[in-house]
Structure formats: C-alpha cells, structure tokens
Design an enzyme around this catalytic site. Structure first.
Site, PDB file in Angstrom:
ATOM      1  N   ASN A 100       2.917   1.349   0.070  1.00 30.00           N
ATOM      2  CA  ASN A 100       2.171   2.967  -0.375  1.00 30.00           C
ATOM      3  C   ASN A 100       1.159   3.314  -0.162  1.00 30.00           C
ATOM      4  O   ASN A 100       0.850   4.562  -0.093  1.00 30.00           O
ATOM      5  CB  ASN A 100       2.190   2.732  -1.667  1.00 30.00           C
ATOM      6  N   HIS A 154      -7.494  -4.316   3.236  1.00 29.09           N
ATOM      7  CA  HIS A 154      -7.317  -3.390   4.186  1.00 29.09           C
ATOM      8  C   HIS A 154      -8.257  -2.410   4.977  1.00 29.09           C
ATOM      9  O   HIS A 154      -9.381  -2.375   4.082  1.00 29.09           O
ATOM     10  CB  HIS A 154      -6.495  -1.911   3.158  1.00 29.09           C
TER      11      HIS A 154
END
Length: 269
Positions: free
Chosen positions: A192, A222
């Site tokens: 997402n 990330h």
C-alpha cells in the site's frame, strides 16, 4: 471545548485495535470512538465491549449512527464496499488500504464524488514518511521515483504471487519488479505504501517498485529514491511490524498522528 468528533472504526484486527486504543487514550485529540464494524459479529461485539462503543452489525447501522469520520483498517475489499456510501453520507474517510487508488479512473471517480458531496478522504502516511518532501519534489517537471521494499520471508509467505514458492532462509531474493499498479495486484496486503508514494509523486503506474524477501530482517525496510531538478533525496525506514505481520506499528501511529493534526490549530502538514 468543542464537542468531540465521532469516529466509526472498520476492522479491529492488529491495526484496528491499536488505533482504537490510541483514540480511547486521547492520543488523537478531541475524538470519541462511537462504534466498530467488522465482518465477524463475535469480534465486533468483543471489541465494542473492550472500547466501550457501539457494535455495528451492518454497515447500514454504522451510517445511520452518523459518525463524522470512518477509519478503515479491514482491507481493500471492505474499503471498496464502504467508501462510496461513506462519501455519499458525508462521512470523512481515513483509509489504510490506499492500494485501492492505484487505478487513476477509480481515484478520479472518488475525487469527483467527494467534491460533489463535500466529503474528504484523508490518506495517512502509513509505514513510511516524507510525503511533504515528495509532494514538493513532484512540482518538478521531470521526476523519477522508486521504492525498494524488503520484508522478512514470513511477511510475504501468503502473497498470491508466491503461492507454493519456497523463499530461501539464508539470502535475499528479489520477488517482484514492476510498477505500483502491478505490485498491489500481486501483493494486496504488502505494498500500500508504494501506491501512496505514487499518488504523491509520479502516479502509481510510473512508480518503479521492487520487493525482496530478506531473511536477515526482523522488520520491514523501505528505501525511497527521488531524483529531479530539485536534487536527490533518499528516505529509508525500517518499520517494526505490528501484531499484524503484514503491516507496521507506524501505520497505526500514522492514523493517530493524522487525527491529531486535523484536530490542531497549529500543526505540521
């Protein structure tokens, strides 16, 4: 003191439970949790008892109660089912399943509906940050953006595209390379954040995404790179998982933080 705004929570798994606890503790500001809706009546009843709010057995019950805000923490299917009714009923929405906006046509449709009904959809930052920087960088005419996501193999184990595939327990393995639209289709619970970054910058279909299984990690990592006329920025976040292995504690905190900003007279945006 102004009357507290009333929040309906959809979903009460790991993330939903953390969000409800934060609201009840007053961490989000001047809000009250008016009710909880899930697709499991026993879970709904147990959570509503825990947090001292109504148990919505149907979505109709939820909208009849006229909450000011709906927070979605139940997955993409639930959001797609409830988003349009919420907008029509002028219930502002904070969705965690931002991946549903990966297709421009659907995003434009919801934007037009929201404008027509005077309803807001507030996108939380989720498991990453730096959206102020990203949106500023996106003002450049030429911008390239990429995200490389690394997760422990167990966090990817039930991804549809990896069904039956054995991930190595001794080395990092690249399991996906493509854009954010493609990524959310094969990793509906895991990327997402990639769609959110695409929405803030170059579009989900132009955002380069790679996903790797890294057995050395105990948290999700990330790494976001932005390159343009403004220069080069790299944002790296290692987010500890919540009780829901697919997401992070930071995702729940991002919703509480967003609520706090919406309730503040002076705040960072």
């Amino acid at each position: 003191k102004m009357k507290p705004k009333r929040i309906a929570l959809v979903g009460c798994g790991g993330l939903g439970h953390e969000i409800a606890a934060g609201i009840k503790a007053g961490q989000a500001g001047n809000y009250t949790l008016c009710g909880i809706y899930t697709d499991q009546p026993k879970l709904t009843a147990a959570c509503s008892e825990t947090f001292g709010c109504a148990a919505y057995l149907t979505s109709e019950m939820m909208f009849l109660d006229k909450p000011d805000l709906m927070i979605e923490a139940a997955g993409a299917a639930a959001l797609k089912e409830l988003l349009e009714p919420a907008v029509i009923n002028q219930v502002d929405v904070i969705p965690l399943s931002v991946g549903v906006f990966s297709h421009r046509a659907y995003m434009d449709h919801i934007r037009q509906m929201a404008e027509t009904h005077g309803t807001h959809v507030y996108l939380p930052s989720g498991a990453v940050g730096g959206f102020d920087l990203m949106e500023a960088a996106a003002l450049d005419r030429e911008l390239s953006v990429s995200i490389h996501t690394e997760k422990p193999p167990q966090a990817l184990a039930d991804a549809p595209c990896l069904a039956g595939r054995i991930l190595p327990d001794h080395e990092t393995q690249l399991v996906f390379s493509g854009n954010a639209v493609e990524a959310i289709e094969v990793f509906p619970q895991n990327v997402n954040v990639a769609v959110a970054i695409g929405l803030a910058t170059v579009g989900a279909d132009n955002l380069s995404v790679t996903v790797a299984a890294n057995p050395d990690l105990h948290s999700n990592r990330h790494t976001i790179d932005l390159k343009g006329e403004f220069g080069h920025a790299r944002i790296q976040i290692s987010a500890a998982p919540s009780s829901n292995v697919h997401s992070s504690k930071l995702a729940a905190h991002s919703v509480i933080s967003l609520l706090k900003r919406l309730d503040s007279w002076i705040c960072f945006m």
